[in-house]
Structures are given as structure tokens and as C-alpha cells.
Write a protein that holds these residues in place. Structure first.
Motif, PDB file in Angstrom:
ATOM      1  N   GLN A  29     -16.176   0.379  13.101  1.00  0.00           N
ATOM      2  CA  GLN A  29     -15.847  -0.837  13.842  1.00  0.00           C
ATOM      3  C   GLN A  29     -14.864  -0.544  14.971  1.00  0.00           C
ATOM      4  O   GLN A  29     -14.965  -1.118  16.065  1.00  0.00           O
ATOM      5  CB  GLN A  29     -15.280  -1.900  12.893  1.00  0.00           C
ATOM      6  N   GLN A  30     -13.905   0.355  14.718  1.00  0.00           N
ATOM      7  CA  GLN A  30     -12.970   0.723  15.777  1.00  0.00           C
ATOM      8  C   GLN A  30     -13.705   1.438  16.911  1.00  0.00           C
ATOM      9  O   GLN A  30     -13.447   1.192  18.093  1.00  0.00           O
ATOM     10  CB  GLN A  30     -11.859   1.622  15.230  1.00  0.00           C
ATOM     11  N   MET A  31     -14.633   2.323  16.559  1.00  0.00           N
ATOM     12  CA  MET A  31     -15.436   2.999  17.586  1.00  0.00           C
ATOM     13  C   MET A  31     -16.221   1.981  18.405  1.00  0.00           C
ATOM     14  O   MET A  31     -16.326   2.099  19.632  1.00  0.00           O
ATOM     15  CB  MET A  31     -16.399   3.997  16.928  1.00  0.00           C
ATOM     16  N   LEU A  32     -16.776   0.971  17.722  1.00  0.00           N
ATOM     17  CA  LEU A  32     -17.558  -0.046  18.413  1.00  0.00           C
ATOM     18  C   LEU A  32     -16.682  -0.875  19.351  1.00  0.00           C
ATOM     19  O   LEU A  32     -17.084  -1.183  20.478  1.00  0.00           O
ATOM     20  CB  LEU A  32     -18.252  -0.947  17.389  1.00  0.00           C
ATOM     21  N   ALA A  33     -15.490  -1.220  18.901  1.00  0.00           N
ATOM     22  CA  ALA A  33     -14.574  -1.984  19.759  1.00  0.00           C
ATOM     23  C   ALA A  33     -14.210  -1.182  21.011  1.00  0.00           C
ATOM     24  O   ALA A  33     -14.170  -1.722  22.127  1.00  0.00           O
ATOM     25  CB  ALA A  33     -13.319  -2.358  18.976  1.00  0.00           C
ATOM     26  N   MET A  34     -13.946   0.107  20.831  1.00  0.00           N
ATOM     27  CA  MET A  34     -13.647   0.960  21.985  1.00  0.00           C
ATOM     28  C   MET A  34     -14.874   1.114  22.871  1.00  0.00           C
ATOM     29  O   MET A  34     -14.784   1.046  24.107  1.00  0.00           O
ATOM     30  CB  MET A  34     -13.153   2.326  21.505  1.00  0.00           C
ATOM     31  N   GLY A  35     -16.031   1.310  22.242  1.00  0.00           N
ATOM     32  CA  GLY A  35     -17.259   1.459  23.006  1.00  0.00           C
ATOM     33  C   GLY A  35     -17.581   0.228  23.830  1.00  0.00           C
ATOM     34  O   GLY A  35     -17.973   0.329  24.999  1.00  0.00           O
ATOM     35  N   ARG A  36     -17.393  -0.943  23.236  1.00  0.00           N
ATOM     36  CA  ARG A  36     -17.657  -2.192  23.967  1.00  0.00           C
ATOM     37  C   ARG A  36     -16.763  -2.295  25.199  1.00  0.00           C
ATOM     38  O   ARG A  36     -17.214  -2.667  26.286  1.00  0.00           O
ATOM     39  CB  ARG A  36     -17.427  -3.391  23.049  1.00  0.00           C
ATOM     40  N   ALA A  37     -15.494  -1.935  25.052  1.00  0.00           N
ATOM     41  CA  ALA A  37     -14.576  -1.970  26.196  1.00  0.00           C
ATOM     42  C   ALA A  37     -14.983  -0.962  27.271  1.00  0.00           C
ATOM     43  O   ALA A  37     -14.858  -1.219  28.467  1.00  0.00           O
ATOM     44  CB  ALA A  37     -13.150  -1.693  25.723  1.00  0.00           C
ATOM     45  N   LEU A  38     -15.500   0.184  26.842  1.00  0.00           N
ATOM     46  CA  LEU A  38     -15.890   1.227  27.794  1.00  0.00           C
ATOM     47  C   LEU A  38     -17.181   0.890  28.531  1.00  0.00           C
ATOM     48  O   LEU A  38     -17.460   1.491  29.583  1.00  0.00           O
ATOM     49  CB  LEU A  38     -16.051   2.564  27.065  1.00  0.00           C
ATOM     50  N   MET A  39     -17.966  -0.043  28.016  1.00  0.00           N
ATOM     51  CA  MET A  39     -19.223  -0.410  28.674  1.00  0.00           C
ATOM     52  C   MET A  39     -18.996  -0.950  30.083  1.00  0.00           C
ATOM     53  O   MET A  39     -19.855  -0.832  30.953  1.00  0.00           O
ATOM     54  CB  MET A  39     -19.981  -1.438  27.841  1.00  0.00           C
ATOM     55  N   GLY A  40     -17.845  -1.534  30.326  1.00  0.00           N
ATOM     56  CA  GLY A  40     -17.534  -2.071  31.647  1.00  0.00           C
ATOM     57  C   GLY A  40     -16.950  -1.051  32.603  1.00  0.00           C
ATOM     58  O   GLY A  40     -16.500  -1.413  33.690  1.00  0.00           O
ATOM     59  N   ALA A  41     -16.957   0.224  32.203  1.00  0.00           N
ATOM     60  CA  ALA A  41     -16.443   1.327  33.037  1.00  0.00           C
ATOM     61  C   ALA A  41     -15.011   1.069  33.519  1.00  0.00           C
ATOM     62  O   ALA A  41     -14.731   1.062  34.713  1.00  0.00           O
ATOM     63  CB  ALA A  41     -17.372   1.581  34.221  1.00  0.00           C
ATOM     64  N   PRO A  42     -14.069   0.856  32.583  1.00  0.00           N
ATOM     65  CA  PRO A  42     -12.687   0.586  32.995  1.00  0.00           C
ATOM     66  C   PRO A  42     -11.999   1.810  33.585  1.00  0.00           C
ATOM     67  O   PRO A  42     -12.339   2.947  33.247  1.00  0.00           O
ATOM     68  CB  PRO A  42     -12.011   0.175  31.676  1.00  0.00           C
ATOM     69  N   LYS A  43     -11.031   1.539  34.443  1.00  0.00           N
ATOM     70  CA  LYS A  43     -10.158   2.607  34.948  1.00  0.00           C
ATOM     71  C   LYS A  43      -9.006   2.840  33.977  1.00  0.00           C
ATOM     72  O   LYS A  43      -8.482   3.947  33.879  1.00  0.00           O
ATOM     73  CB  LYS A  43      -9.582   2.229  36.325  1.00  0.00           C
ATOM     74  N   ASN A  87     -25.754  -7.016  15.987  1.00  0.00           N
ATOM     75  CA  ASN A  87     -25.821  -5.582  15.752  1.00  0.00           C
ATOM     76  C   ASN A  87     -24.977  -4.791  16.753  1.00  0.00           C
ATOM     77  O   ASN A  87     -24.415  -5.358  17.704  1.00  0.00           O
ATOM     78  CB  ASN A  87     -27.276  -5.085  15.701  1.00  0.00           C
ATOM     79  N   VAL A  88     -24.872  -3.512  16.529  1.00  0.00           N
ATOM     80  CA  VAL A  88     -24.033  -2.633  17.346  1.00  0.00           C
ATOM     81  C   VAL A  88     -24.448  -2.697  18.808  1.00  0.00           C
ATOM     82  O   VAL A  88     -23.609  -2.864  19.712  1.00  0.00           O
ATOM     83  CB  VAL A  88     -24.124  -1.177  16.822  1.00  0.00           C
ATOM     84  N   GLU A  89     -25.737  -2.569  19.050  1.00  0.00           N
ATOM     85  CA  GLU A  89     -26.229  -2.535  20.432  1.00  0.00           C
ATOM     86  C   GLU A  89     -25.923  -3.836  21.172  1.00  0.00           C
ATOM     87  O   GLU A  89     -25.522  -3.825  22.350  1.00  0.00           O
ATOM     88  CB  GLU A  89     -27.732  -2.263  20.437  1.00  0.00           C
ATOM     89  N   ASP A  90     -26.074  -4.968  20.491  1.00  0.00           N
ATOM     90  CA  ASP A  90     -25.798  -6.255  21.129  1.00  0.00           C
ATOM     91  C   ASP A  90     -24.300  -6.421  21.417  1.00  0.00           C
ATOM     92  O   ASP A  90     -23.916  -6.995  22.445  1.00  0.00           O
ATOM     93  CB  ASP A  90     -26.309  -7.411  20.269  1.00  0.00           C
ATOM     94  N   ASN A  91     -23.443  -5.944  20.513  1.00  0.00           N
ATOM     95  CA  ASN A  91     -21.998  -5.970  20.775  1.00  0.00           C
ATOM     96  C   ASN A  91     -21.665  -5.145  22.014  1.00  0.00           C
ATOM     97  O   ASN A  91     -20.872  -5.567  22.859  1.00  0.00           O
ATOM     98  CB  ASN A  91     -21.229  -5.439  19.566  1.00  0.00           C
ATOM     99  N   LEU A  92     -22.268  -3.975  22.122  1.00  0.00           N
ATOM    100  CA  LEU A  92     -22.033  -3.138  23.296  1.00  0.00           C
ATOM    101  C   LEU A  92     -22.543  -3.810  24.563  1.00  0.00           C
ATOM    102  O   LEU A  92     -21.880  -3.760  25.624  1.00  0.00           O
ATOM    103  CB  LEU A  92     -22.704  -1.776  23.118  1.00  0.00           C
TER     104      LEU A  92
END
Length: 243
Positions: free
Chosen positions: A141-155, A94-99
Motif C-alpha cells: 500500500q505504501q508503494m502504491l501511494a508513492m506510485g500514485r503520486a509519481l504518476m503526475g511526474a512531480p519535481k 484496484n492498483v491500476e485504477d489507483n495509479l
């Protein structure tokens, strides 16, 4: 002031075929830089090499640190993140687990803050947090892919063709979010075939052809260049030749 990301004299080859040749670029803090060019120009190859997915001859310095000895996971931990062209979500989760997977390197308290940040940027993901990723629309899905990357607090977030296959109204949402990322302190390196949209949002731009940069400069100057307009924007500026 030194750049957040600095790539110097990069060469990337597939066997004996050199896909990227003598490429140098930099991305500053709170900056959106776009790379535009036709399919097969070498844009995706360059992003993958910066991320450490492909071997790169040359030098990549991020946040003052030489990336050469670092594995992909260590580059992510340093604050460098890539959203690949095909998103590569876990469709049966699910979305939350991907994030959550994007937060594997950060503390639980920081992950809670990251969830709130992602859900504020993408309210639709919060609404669908228990829905399987594979059942989301292309835009979600694109929002989720971006959101997953942002979970790690990238610079620095590298985005590879975020508008690919999306309806115009969703593309507008994605690009608006990219602008919000810059405002929140995240730099963006954007590879995008929708050159017009990319040049409207970017601070600076590089034009790539056959593995090399042929032009670079402020995005507004690149957008007004006659050759770029004819080749990538679909028109010729009045009174100018495309040659």
C-alpha cells in the motif's frame, strides 16, 4: 542557484494554537531533505500547509512560483506532490485504477510512460495491478501511494512517515526507492520518525521540536550531534554529553 522549494517564516495554527512557528526551509534540485522530530512536533502540519491543505502564514515558493494563490490541484500540476501518512488509497479500486487517478492531469501518452516508470520502481505493483488496493500488504500500500503520486511526474515528492508500521525489510525497500528517485531527478522532502534511516539517506536535515526547527545542516552532521543521537537515535556518542 535558487532552491526548488523555499519556505520562509511559516506559521500554521489550529485556532489559537500555533502548531508551526517561524519555520524556514529549502529543498534543492536532486536533493533529499528530511525533517525529524517526535510525534506532535509539527512535521505533518508543515507538509500539509506546504501542499495547501492547511492555511499557512508566510511564504512558499516552488520552482520560482509563489504558491499562495494556488489551490492543491494547481500545486500538483506545478510539480509538487504529497504522500500522506495514512496513504488515503481507494481501497475498493484496484492498483491500476489507483495509479490512473494520479495521472488525471497528464496526457494519455505521458500516462503510459508514467505507468512503466512506476512499475519499474515497484515491480510488485505490476504483479498486483488488478488486485484491490485494500487487500494489499502495508508495504504494498505504501508503494502504491508513492506510485500514485509519481504518476503526475512531480519535481518534488513530500513523504509523510513512509516507514510507519512496516517490517524492517520493507522499510529498506522503501528507502532504497527514495534514493532511486533522487537519482532520477525527483527531489524529496521526507518526514520520518525512523531518524536513523532518514539521516542515512538524506543530504540535509532539520530537527523539529514543538513547532520550531532547533537544528539544521548536513545530514551526517545532524546524525553525529550528541543531542540528536540521545533524543532520536537512541544512543550517546562516546565522550559526549547529551545536553
Amino acid at each position: 542557484m535558487s532552491a526548488l522549494l523555499s519556505v520562509s517564516d511559516a506559521h500554521v495554527a489550529y485556532g489559537k494554537v500555533e502548531a508551526v512557528r517561524a519555520v524556514s526551509l529549502d529543498v534543492g534540485g536532486n536533493e533529499i531533505v528530511t525533517i525529524i522530530g517526535a510525534n506532535g512536533a509539527g512535521k505533518t502540519t508543515l507538509l500539509n500547509a506546504i501542499m495547501g491543505i492547511l492555511p499557512l502564514k508566510g511564504r512558499v515558493v516552488f520552482a520560482g512560483e509563489d504558491m499562495a494563490p494556488l489551490e492543491i490541484e494547481d500545486r500538483v500540476a506545478a510539480g509538487l506532490s504529497l504522500v500522506p501518512e495514512h496513504r488515503e488509497l481507494f481501497t475498493t479500486m484496484n492498483v491500476e485504477d489507483n495509479l490512473q487517478l494520479g495521472a488525471f492531469r497528464i496526457a494519455k501518452a505521458a500516462a503510459a510512460v508514467a505507468f512503466e516508470r512506476v512499475y519499474t520502481l515497484f515491480p510488485r505493483l505490476k504483479e498486483r495491478r488488478k488486485q484491490l488496493a485494500g487487500t494489499l500488504s502495508g508495504g504494498e500500500q505504501q508503494m502504491l501511494a508513492m506510485g500514485r503520486a509519481l504518476m503526475g511526474a512531480p519535481k518534488l515528492l513530500m513523504l509523510d512517515e513512509p516507514s510507519l508500521g512496516l517490517a524492517p525489510i520493507i522499510v529498506a525497500d522503501i528507502f532504497r526507492t527514495i534514493g532511486e528517485l533522487r537519482a532520477s531527478g525527483v527531489s524529496v522532502l521526507l518526514v520520518e520518525q525512523n531518524a536513523q534511516a532518514a539521516l542515512q539517506i538524506a543530504d540535509r536535515a532539520y530537527v523539529m521540536e514543538l513547532g520550531e526547527f532547533i537544528l539544521n545542516g548536513p545530514a551526517k552532521d545532524i546524525a553525529s550531534n550528541a543531542r540528536v543521537a540521545a533524543s532520536y537515535l537512541g544512543f550517546v556518542h562516546e565522550g559526549e554529553s547529551a545536553i
